[in-house]
Scaffold this motif. Structure first.
Motif, PDB file in Angstrom:
ATOM      1  N   ALA A 145       0.848  -1.195   0.000  1.00 15.80           N
ATOM      2  CA  ALA A 145       0.000   0.000   0.000  1.00 15.80           C
ATOM      3  C   ALA A 145       0.882   1.243   0.000  1.00 15.80           C
ATOM      4  O   ALA A 145       1.886   1.305   0.711  1.00 15.80           O
ATOM      5  CB  ALA A 145      -0.914   0.007   1.219  1.00 15.80           C
ATOM      6  N   THR A 146       0.523   2.238  -0.793  1.00 18.96           N
ATOM      7  CA  THR A 146       1.377   3.412  -0.971  1.00 18.96           C
ATOM      8  C   THR A 146       0.684   4.696  -0.545  1.00 18.96           C
ATOM      9  O   THR A 146      -0.530   4.853  -0.746  1.00 18.96           O
ATOM     10  CB  THR A 146       1.794   3.562  -2.443  1.00 18.96           C
ATOM     11  OG1 THR A 146       0.616   3.720  -3.260  1.00 18.96           O
ATOM     12  CG2 THR A 146       2.576   2.346  -2.916  1.00 18.96           C
ATOM     13  N   ALA A 147       1.439   5.597   0.028  1.00 21.82           N
ATOM     14  CA  ALA A 147       0.945   6.953   0.275  1.00 21.82           C
ATOM     15  C   ALA A 147       0.813   7.661  -1.066  1.00 21.82           C
ATOM     16  O   ALA A 147       1.715   7.605  -1.894  1.00 21.82           O
ATOM     17  CB  ALA A 147       1.902   7.708   1.188  1.00 21.82           C
ATOM     18  N   ALA A 148      -0.324   8.301  -1.295  1.00 24.61           N
ATOM     19  CA  ALA A 148      -0.550   8.939  -2.588  1.00 24.61           C
ATOM     20  C   ALA A 148      -1.512  10.100  -2.417  1.00 24.61           C
ATOM     21  O   ALA A 148      -2.341  10.110  -1.501  1.00 24.61           O
ATOM     22  CB  ALA A 148      -1.099   7.940  -3.606  1.00 24.61           C
ATOM     23  N   MET A 149      -1.417  11.088  -3.297  1.00 23.49           N
ATOM     24  CA  MET A 149      -2.266  12.272  -3.226  1.00 23.49           C
ATOM     25  C   MET A 149      -2.620  12.742  -4.626  1.00 23.49           C
ATOM     26  O   MET A 149      -1.930  12.422  -5.605  1.00 23.49           O
ATOM     27  CB  MET A 149      -1.541  13.406  -2.483  1.00 23.49           C
ATOM     28  CG  MET A 149      -0.245  13.849  -3.143  1.00 23.49           C
ATOM     29  SD  MET A 149       0.585  15.230  -2.306  1.00 23.49           S
ATOM     30  CE  MET A 149      -0.426  16.586  -2.880  1.00 23.49           C
ATOM     31  N   LEU A 150      -3.704  13.497  -4.718  1.00 24.84           N
ATOM     32  CA  LEU A 150      -3.999  14.202  -5.957  1.00 24.84           C
ATOM     33  C   LEU A 150      -2.954  15.294  -6.141  1.00 24.84           C
ATOM     34  O   LEU A 150      -2.672  16.054  -5.202  1.00 24.84           O
ATOM     35  CB  LEU A 150      -5.394  14.837  -5.904  1.00 24.84           C
ATOM     36  CG  LEU A 150      -6.594  14.010  -6.323  1.00 24.84           C
ATOM     37  CD1 LEU A 150      -7.859  14.862  -6.231  1.00 24.84           C
ATOM     38  CD2 LEU A 150      -6.451  13.462  -7.729  1.00 24.84           C
ATOM     39  N   LYS A 151      -2.385  15.354  -7.316  1.00 24.83           N
ATOM     40  CA  LYS A 151      -1.341  16.331  -7.574  1.00 24.83           C
ATOM     41  C   LYS A 151      -1.855  17.750  -7.354  1.00 24.83           C
ATOM     42  O   LYS A 151      -2.953  18.102  -7.785  1.00 24.83           O
ATOM     43  CB  LYS A 151      -0.833  16.178  -9.007  1.00 24.83           C
ATOM     44  CG  LYS A 151       0.308  17.125  -9.357  1.00 24.83           C
ATOM     45  CD  LYS A 151       0.761  16.924 -10.795  1.00 24.83           C
ATOM     46  CE  LYS A 151       1.876  17.898 -11.161  1.00 24.83           C
ATOM     47  NZ  LYS A 151       2.313  17.713 -12.567  1.00 24.83           N
ATOM     48  N   ILE A 152      -1.056  18.561  -6.665  1.00 22.56           N
ATOM     49  CA  ILE A 152      -1.410  19.950  -6.388  1.00 22.56           C
ATOM     50  C   ILE A 152      -0.589  20.868  -7.289  1.00 22.56           C
ATOM     51  O   ILE A 152       0.637  20.738  -7.378  1.00 22.56           O
ATOM     52  CB  ILE A 152      -1.154  20.302  -4.914  1.00 22.56           C
ATOM     53  CG1 ILE A 152      -2.011  19.427  -3.998  1.00 22.56           C
ATOM     54  CG2 ILE A 152      -1.454  21.779  -4.652  1.00 22.56           C
ATOM     55  CD1 ILE A 152      -1.752  19.657  -2.523  1.00 22.56           C
ATOM     56  N   SER A 153      -1.280  21.789  -7.940  1.00 21.68           N
ATOM     57  CA  SER A 153      -0.620  22.810  -8.749  1.00 21.68           C
ATOM     58  C   SER A 153      -0.930  24.175  -8.155  1.00 21.68           C
ATOM     59  O   SER A 153      -1.570  24.284  -7.104  1.00 21.68           O
ATOM     60  CB  SER A 153      -1.116  22.745 -10.200  1.00 21.68           C
ATOM     61  OG  SER A 153      -2.485  23.136 -10.262  1.00 21.68           O
ATOM     62  N   ARG A 154      -0.522  25.220  -8.812  1.00 22.97           N
ATOM     63  CA  ARG A 154      -0.817  26.568  -8.318  1.00 22.97           C
ATOM     64  C   ARG A 154      -2.313  26.848  -8.291  1.00 22.97           C
ATOM     65  O   ARG A 154      -2.794  27.671  -7.533  1.00 22.97           O
ATOM     66  CB  ARG A 154      -0.118  27.608  -9.194  1.00 22.97           C
ATOM     67  CG  ARG A 154       1.404  27.614  -9.059  1.00 22.97           C
ATOM     68  CD  ARG A 154       2.003  28.723  -9.893  1.00 22.97           C
ATOM     69  NE  ARG A 154       3.461  28.778  -9.743  1.00 22.97           N
ATOM     70  CZ  ARG A 154       4.228  29.667 -10.357  1.00 22.97           C
ATOM     71  NH1 ARG A 154       3.688  30.574 -11.168  1.00 22.97           N
ATOM     72  NH2 ARG A 154       5.541  29.649 -10.166  1.00 22.97           N
ATOM     73  N   GLN A 155      -3.065  26.159  -9.143  1.00 22.59           N
ATOM     74  CA  GLN A 155      -4.509  26.371  -9.218  1.00 22.59           C
ATOM     75  C   GLN A 155      -5.288  25.404  -8.329  1.00 22.59           C
ATOM     76  O   GLN A 155      -6.513  25.395  -8.339  1.00 22.59           O
ATOM     77  CB  GLN A 155      -4.987  26.226 -10.674  1.00 22.59           C
ATOM     78  CG  GLN A 155      -4.543  27.351 -11.608  1.00 22.59           C
ATOM     79  CD  GLN A 155      -3.061  27.288 -11.940  1.00 22.59           C
ATOM     80  OE1 GLN A 155      -2.512  26.216 -12.183  1.00 22.59           O
ATOM     81  NE2 GLN A 155      -2.420  28.452 -11.949  1.00 22.59           N
ATOM     82  N   GLY A 156      -4.582  24.561  -7.577  1.00 21.21           N
ATOM     83  CA  GLY A 156      -5.247  23.588  -6.720  1.00 21.21           C
ATOM     84  C   GLY A 156      -4.994  22.185  -7.224  1.00 21.21           C
ATOM     85  O   GLY A 156      -3.863  21.815  -7.520  1.00 21.21           O
ATOM     86  N   ASN A 157      -6.034  21.373  -7.335  1.00 23.66           N
ATOM     87  CA  ASN A 157      -5.890  20.036  -7.891  1.00 23.66           C
ATOM     88  C   ASN A 157      -6.947  19.809  -8.969  1.00 23.66           C
ATOM     89  O   ASN A 157      -7.772  20.678  -9.257  1.00 23.66           O
ATOM     90  CB  ASN A 157      -5.954  18.953  -6.801  1.00 23.66           C
ATOM     91  CG  ASN A 157      -7.275  18.961  -6.043  1.00 23.66           C
ATOM     92  OD1 ASN A 157      -8.315  19.352  -6.568  1.00 23.66           O
ATOM     93  ND2 ASN A 157      -7.244  18.527  -4.791  1.00 23.66           N
ATOM     94  N   ARG A 158      -6.922  18.615  -9.555  1.00 22.68           N
ATOM     95  CA  ARG A 158      -7.824  18.322 -10.675  1.00 22.68           C
ATOM     96  C   ARG A 158      -9.281  18.379 -10.254  1.00 22.68           C
ATOM     97  O   ARG A 158     -10.141  18.876 -10.996  1.00 22.68           O
ATOM     98  CB  ARG A 158      -7.485  16.929 -11.239  1.00 22.68           C
ATOM     99  CG  ARG A 158      -8.402  16.447 -12.357  1.00 22.68           C
ATOM    100  CD  ARG A 158      -8.340  17.351 -13.560  1.00 22.68           C
ATOM    101  NE  ARG A 158      -9.118  16.820 -14.666  1.00 22.68           N
ATOM    102  CZ  ARG A 158      -9.624  17.569 -15.642  1.00 22.68           C
ATOM    103  NH1 ARG A 158      -9.448  18.881 -15.644  1.00 22.68           N
ATOM    104  NH2 ARG A 158     -10.308  17.008 -16.622  1.00 22.68           N
ATOM    105  N   LEU A 159      -9.602  17.886  -9.056  1.00 22.08           N
ATOM    106  CA  LEU A 159     -10.983  17.912  -8.600  1.00 22.08           C
ATOM    107  C   LEU A 159     -11.483  19.345  -8.462  1.00 22.08           C
ATOM    108  O   LEU A 159     -12.581  19.669  -8.919  1.00 22.08           O
ATOM    109  CB  LEU A 159     -11.115  17.178  -7.273  1.00 22.08           C
ATOM    110  CG  LEU A 159     -12.509  17.220  -6.632  1.00 22.08           C
ATOM    111  CD1 LEU A 159     -13.554  16.615  -7.546  1.00 22.08           C
ATOM    112  CD2 LEU A 159     -12.494  16.520  -5.271  1.00 22.08           C
TER     113      LEU A 159
END
Length: 341
Positions: A145-159
């Motif tokens: 099992a891996t630690a993982a996150m939605l990628k964060i950019s300057r505008q937030g994330n994809r969601l």
């Protein structure tokens, strides 16, 4: 409206990790429990998650703080808060969500209430999972099992980018949370489905739940991706719940039911209520109110709920933000209330 019956109180003993870090007991915003009875908590003014162990004489102590910057590469300066608002455990992962909210800027030390000047700190768009192995969060567990996150950019994330394009939520994604803008404050995981509860916007008398499915990115095990929900490639679904004008402060799941901690969308004294709805008919019927959570005025706002480890089928524990003295009797000490439902 019947008040929930308080059956116990639990002392939460933290300690100062570093001299310049805030007291987590002063701004508790999320709580969850693991099958072994340990508590995991978060404060919305920190960048860490906190673990407390049950004590033989009652209460919880032996505090260990885990900086999320040790597990994830986050943008911005190290001291910038993530504004964690929701925690839940779904074996083997602890799930964590930030508010995804914009906030008013400050000008000469005063809040600038012009909505077009609001800013989004990317770190607040935090949505991640962390495997817990033998009581410790880890990047990769022995079982893979891996630690993982939605990628964060300057505008937030994809969601957040998708919600900002939604025909209903679009106007509210550009407002600060304190002006009925987008504000995530709860997370619940049921199988491969994730429910995110919004404190705001509240649309007339209805609160909003965002439903998503997340999967490990095909090229990077440390990243999450939004899965398609159907053949039309829809990657999120909105549910509108009749809550009599209250926002969602936290979520709990049991079997096929969601439990809601409900409270004002804005910073007011209440009411705070516990409600329930079936996931199979989510949004088709008003949320059924179980009872009201008693709290004092001028703060002392219920912000996080979890199943009580000593009675997980019929009792909840509640922690408070802006706590009154009864819930924050001294520095680095909090009090959680237990209520029968």
């Amino acid at each position: 409206m019947d008040l929930l019956t308080k059956t116990a109180t639990h002392r939460l003993q933290f300690h100062a990790v570093k001299q310049d870090l805030p007291d987590p007991a002063a701004s508790l915003s999320a709580i969850t429990t693991l099958p072994d009875g340990t508590l995991w908590l978060a404060a919305d003014e920190t960048c860490s998650i906190e673990r407390l162990l049950p004590q033989h004489g009652g209460g919880y102590a032996q505090h260990i703080s885990y900086p999320l910057t040790d597990l994830f590469g986050l943008p911005g300066k190290s001291g910038i808060e993530i504004d964690i608002e929701g925690l839940c455990y779904h074996d083997p992962y602890l799930w964590i969500v930030g508010s995804h909210a914009s906030k008013f800027r400050k000008k000469a030390g005063e809040l600038d209430f012009r909505a077009d000047k609001a800013r989004l700190e990317p770190r607040r768009c935090f949505l991640a999972r962390v495997p817990i192995h033998q009581g410790w969060p880890c990047r990769v567990s022995p079982h893979g099992a891996t630690a993982a996150m939605l990628k964060i950019s300057r505008q937030g994330n994809r969601l957040r980018a998708l919600l900002a394009e939604d025909p209903i939520l679009h106007p509210y994604c550009h407002l600060p949370a304190k002006a009925n803008g987008l504000d995530v404050e709860g997370i619940a995981v049921m199988g491969d489905t994730i429910f995110l509860g919004l404190r705001s916007p509240v649309l007339s008398h209805q609160a909003v739940v965002v439903e998503v499915k997340l999967e490990t990115h095909r090229h990077d095990a440390s990243r999450l991706s939004l899965r398609r929900l159907n053949r039309r490639q829809v990657r999120y679904r909105l549910h509108f719940l009749d809550t009599s004008g209250l926002g969602i402060r936290d979520l709990l799941v049991r079997d096929q039911e969601l439990f809601f901690l409900l409270g004002p969308a804005m910073s007011s004294d209440g009411p705070f209520r516990l409600g329930i709805a079936s996931t199979s008919t989510l949004g088709n019927y008003p949320v059924r109110i179980i009872g009201e959570i008693p709290c004092s005025t001028g703060g002392d706002r219920p912000e996080g709920i979890c199943w009580a480890p000593n009675d997980p089928t019929s009792s909840i524990m509640v922690v408070y933000d802006s706590p009154a003295h009864d819930h924050h009797p001294q520095a680095f000490q909090g009090i959680a209330d237990q209520f029968s439902i």
